[in-house]
Design a protein around this motif. Structure first.
Motif, PDB file in Angstrom:
ATOM      1  N   LEU A   1       4.100   5.632  -5.470  1.00  0.00           N
ATOM      2  CA  LEU A   1       4.004   5.768  -6.931  1.00  0.00           C
ATOM      3  C   LEU A   1       2.970   6.834  -7.314  1.00  0.00           C
ATOM      4  O   LEU A   1       3.206   7.651  -8.212  1.00  0.00           O
ATOM      5  CB  LEU A   1       3.650   4.420  -7.576  1.00  0.00           C
ATOM      6  CG  LEU A   1       4.774   3.389  -7.609  1.00  0.00           C
ATOM      7  CD1 LEU A   1       4.246   2.047  -8.141  1.00  0.00           C
ATOM      8  CD2 LEU A   1       5.913   3.888  -8.485  1.00  0.00           C
ATOM      9  N   GLU A   2       1.834   6.831  -6.634  1.00  0.00           N
ATOM     10  CA  GLU A   2       0.795   7.831  -6.909  1.00  0.00           C
ATOM     11  C   GLU A   2       1.307   9.227  -6.577  1.00  0.00           C
ATOM     12  O   GLU A   2       1.076  10.182  -7.330  1.00  0.00           O
ATOM     13  CB  GLU A   2      -0.482   7.508  -6.106  1.00  0.00           C
ATOM     14  CG  GLU A   2      -1.612   8.487  -6.326  1.00  0.00           C
ATOM     15  CD  GLU A   2      -2.137   8.526  -7.764  1.00  0.00           C
ATOM     16  OE1 GLU A   2      -2.829   9.501  -8.092  1.00  0.00           O
ATOM     17  OE2 GLU A   2      -1.862   7.608  -8.567  1.00  0.00           O
ATOM     18  N   ALA A   3       2.048   9.356  -5.469  1.00  0.00           N
ATOM     19  CA  ALA A   3       2.601  10.654  -5.082  1.00  0.00           C
ATOM     20  C   ALA A   3       3.617  11.121  -6.121  1.00  0.00           C
ATOM     21  O   ALA A   3       3.643  12.307  -6.493  1.00  0.00           O
ATOM     22  CB  ALA A   3       3.229  10.575  -3.700  1.00  0.00           C
ATOM     23  N   LYS A   4       4.462  10.211  -6.613  1.00  0.00           N
ATOM     24  CA  LYS A   4       5.429  10.571  -7.658  1.00  0.00           C
ATOM     25  C   LYS A   4       4.711  10.987  -8.933  1.00  0.00           C
ATOM     26  O   LYS A   4       5.093  11.955  -9.580  1.00  0.00           O
ATOM     27  CB  LYS A   4       6.358   9.381  -7.940  1.00  0.00           C
ATOM     28  CG  LYS A   4       7.415   9.159  -6.888  1.00  0.00           C
ATOM     29  CD  LYS A   4       8.307   7.973  -7.269  1.00  0.00           C
ATOM     30  CE  LYS A   4       9.385   7.735  -6.217  1.00  0.00           C
ATOM     31  NZ  LYS A   4      10.245   6.592  -6.582  1.00  0.00           N
ATOM     32  N   ARG A   5       3.640  10.219  -9.292  1.00  0.00           N
ATOM     33  CA  ARG A   5       2.880  10.564 -10.501  1.00  0.00           C
ATOM     34  C   ARG A   5       2.255  11.947 -10.351  1.00  0.00           C
ATOM     35  O   ARG A   5       2.352  12.794 -11.256  1.00  0.00           O
ATOM     36  CB  ARG A   5       1.785   9.515 -10.755  1.00  0.00           C
ATOM     37  CG  ARG A   5       1.056   9.693 -12.077  1.00  0.00           C
ATOM     38  CD  ARG A   5      -0.140   8.766 -12.192  1.00  0.00           C
ATOM     39  NE  ARG A   5      -1.206   9.085 -11.246  1.00  0.00           N
ATOM     40  CZ  ARG A   5      -2.046  10.128 -11.378  1.00  0.00           C
ATOM     41  NH1 ARG A   5      -1.937  10.945 -12.404  1.00  0.00           N
ATOM     42  NH2 ARG A   5      -2.989  10.340 -10.483  1.00  0.00           N
ATOM     43  N   LEU A   6       1.662  12.235  -9.190  1.00  0.00           N
ATOM     44  CA  LEU A   6       1.056  13.542  -8.952  1.00  0.00           C
ATOM     45  C   LEU A   6       2.125  14.642  -8.947  1.00  0.00           C
ATOM     46  O   LEU A   6       1.889  15.745  -9.453  1.00  0.00           O
ATOM     47  CB  LEU A   6       0.281  13.540  -7.625  1.00  0.00           C
ATOM     48  CG  LEU A   6      -1.015  12.722  -7.616  1.00  0.00           C
ATOM     49  CD1 LEU A   6      -1.624  12.717  -6.212  1.00  0.00           C
ATOM     50  CD2 LEU A   6      -2.006  13.251  -8.638  1.00  0.00           C
ATOM     51  N   HIS A   7       3.284  14.306  -8.382  1.00  0.00           N
ATOM     52  CA  HIS A   7       4.391  15.269  -8.370  1.00  0.00           C
ATOM     53  C   HIS A   7       4.804  15.610  -9.812  1.00  0.00           C
ATOM     54  O   HIS A   7       5.022  16.776 -10.152  1.00  0.00           O
ATOM     55  CB  HIS A   7       5.576  14.708  -7.570  1.00  0.00           C
ATOM     56  CG  HIS A   7       6.783  15.592  -7.617  1.00  0.00           C
ATOM     57  ND1 HIS A   7       6.853  16.787  -6.939  1.00  0.00           N
ATOM     58  CD2 HIS A   7       7.961  15.457  -8.281  1.00  0.00           C
ATOM     59  CE1 HIS A   7       8.022  17.351  -7.183  1.00  0.00           C
ATOM     60  NE2 HIS A   7       8.720  16.557  -7.988  1.00  0.00           N
TER      61      HIS A   7
ATOM     62  N   ASP B   1       3.965   1.464  -1.155  1.00  0.00           N
ATOM     63  CA  ASP B   1       4.582   1.568  -2.489  1.00  0.00           C
ATOM     64  C   ASP B   1       3.593   2.174  -3.486  1.00  0.00           C
ATOM     65  O   ASP B   1       3.963   3.033  -4.298  1.00  0.00           O
ATOM     66  CB  ASP B   1       5.041   0.181  -2.982  1.00  0.00           C
ATOM     67  CG  ASP B   1       6.348  -0.278  -2.351  1.00  0.00           C
ATOM     68  OD1 ASP B   1       7.054   0.598  -1.788  1.00  0.00           O
ATOM     69  OD2 ASP B   1       6.644  -1.485  -2.421  1.00  0.00           O
ATOM     70  N   ALA B   2       2.331   1.710  -3.429  1.00  0.00           N
ATOM     71  CA  ALA B   2       1.305   2.236  -4.335  1.00  0.00           C
ATOM     72  C   ALA B   2       1.097   3.731  -4.073  1.00  0.00           C
ATOM     73  O   ALA B   2       0.994   4.540  -5.007  1.00  0.00           O
ATOM     74  CB  ALA B   2      -0.007   1.468  -4.168  1.00  0.00           C
ATOM     75  N   ARG B   3       1.048   4.128  -2.783  1.00  0.00           N
ATOM     76  CA  ARG B   3       0.869   5.547  -2.444  1.00  0.00           C
ATOM     77  C   ARG B   3       2.073   6.366  -2.903  1.00  0.00           C
ATOM     78  O   ARG B   3       1.933   7.492  -3.385  1.00  0.00           O
ATOM     79  CB  ARG B   3       0.645   5.698  -0.946  1.00  0.00           C
ATOM     80  CG  ARG B   3      -0.765   5.239  -0.523  1.00  0.00           C
ATOM     81  CD  ARG B   3      -0.995   5.270   0.962  1.00  0.00           C
ATOM     82  NE  ARG B   3      -0.742   6.582   1.572  1.00  0.00           N
ATOM     83  CZ  ARG B   3      -0.628   6.771   2.867  1.00  0.00           C
ATOM     84  NH1 ARG B   3      -0.724   5.751   3.703  1.00  0.00           N
ATOM     85  NH2 ARG B   3      -0.400   7.973   3.343  1.00  0.00           N
TER      86      ARG B   3
ATOM     87  N   GLU C   1       0.845  -1.206   0.000  1.00  0.00           N
ATOM     88  CA  GLU C   1       0.000   0.000   0.000  1.00  0.00           C
ATOM     89  C   GLU C   1       0.879   1.255   0.000  1.00  0.00           C
ATOM     90  O   GLU C   1       0.597   2.222  -0.716  1.00  0.00           O
ATOM     91  CB  GLU C   1      -0.923   0.003   1.210  1.00  0.00           C
ATOM     92  CG  GLU C   1      -2.058  -0.993   1.120  1.00  0.00           C
ATOM     93  CD  GLU C   1      -2.918  -1.038   2.390  1.00  0.00           C
ATOM     94  OE1 GLU C   1      -2.707  -0.195   3.297  1.00  0.00           O
ATOM     95  OE2 GLU C   1      -3.783  -1.916   2.450  1.00  0.00           O
TER      96      GLU C   1
END
Length: 137
Positions: free
Chosen positions: A30-36, A26-28, A24
């Motif tokens: 990755l999502e934070a990096k994508r949003l960044h 790691d998924a968060r 979870e």
């Protein structure tokens, strides 16, 4: 042995729970990096747009200044032309007055010349009459 089994089951349950929590996270992440990355691209786009707008504003200010300069030049030209026109009008008025004065002088001199011609004719007639009288004597 049962205590060991219970401990192993608890450790396995903790391992499964921790792996699930790690997945979870790691998924968060990755999502934070994508949003960044999305935010970074938006910021870069906004920066480019801002730079273009600043460039446009500066260009518009330059054009506005040029137009203001042209307006000042045209205003000065208009004033100069108005002054020239006023000068021409004053000169035309002065010339009209001069023409009227010259026409009056012409009429007066024409009348004087006519009177002088009449006096000359009369004097010539008197002279002929006197000569004729003098010859008759």
């Amino acid at each position: 042995a049962a205590a060991m089994e219970t401990k192993r089951d608890a450790v396995e349950a903790d391992t499964v729970r921790l792996k699930k929590a790690l997945n979870e996270l790691d998924a968060r992440l990755l999502e934070a990096k994508r949003l960044h990355d999305v935010d970074r691209r938006r910021k870069e786009q906004a920066t480019r747009e801002r730079e273009l707008l600043i460039k446009s504003v500066l260009k518009a200010q330059g054009l506005t200044a040029k137009q203001a300069d042209l307006v000042r030049v045209h205003e000065n030209q208009r004033k100069n032309l108005e002054q020239e026109i006023a000068g021409f009008k004053a000169e035309a008025y002065r010339q009209r007055k001069e023409i009227l004065s010259l026409e009056k002088d012409r009429e007066r001199l024409h009348g004087e010349a006519r009177d002088a011609g009449a006096r000359l004719s009369q004097a010539a007639e008197e002279l002929r009459t006197r000569e004729a009288t003098a010859l008759a004597l």
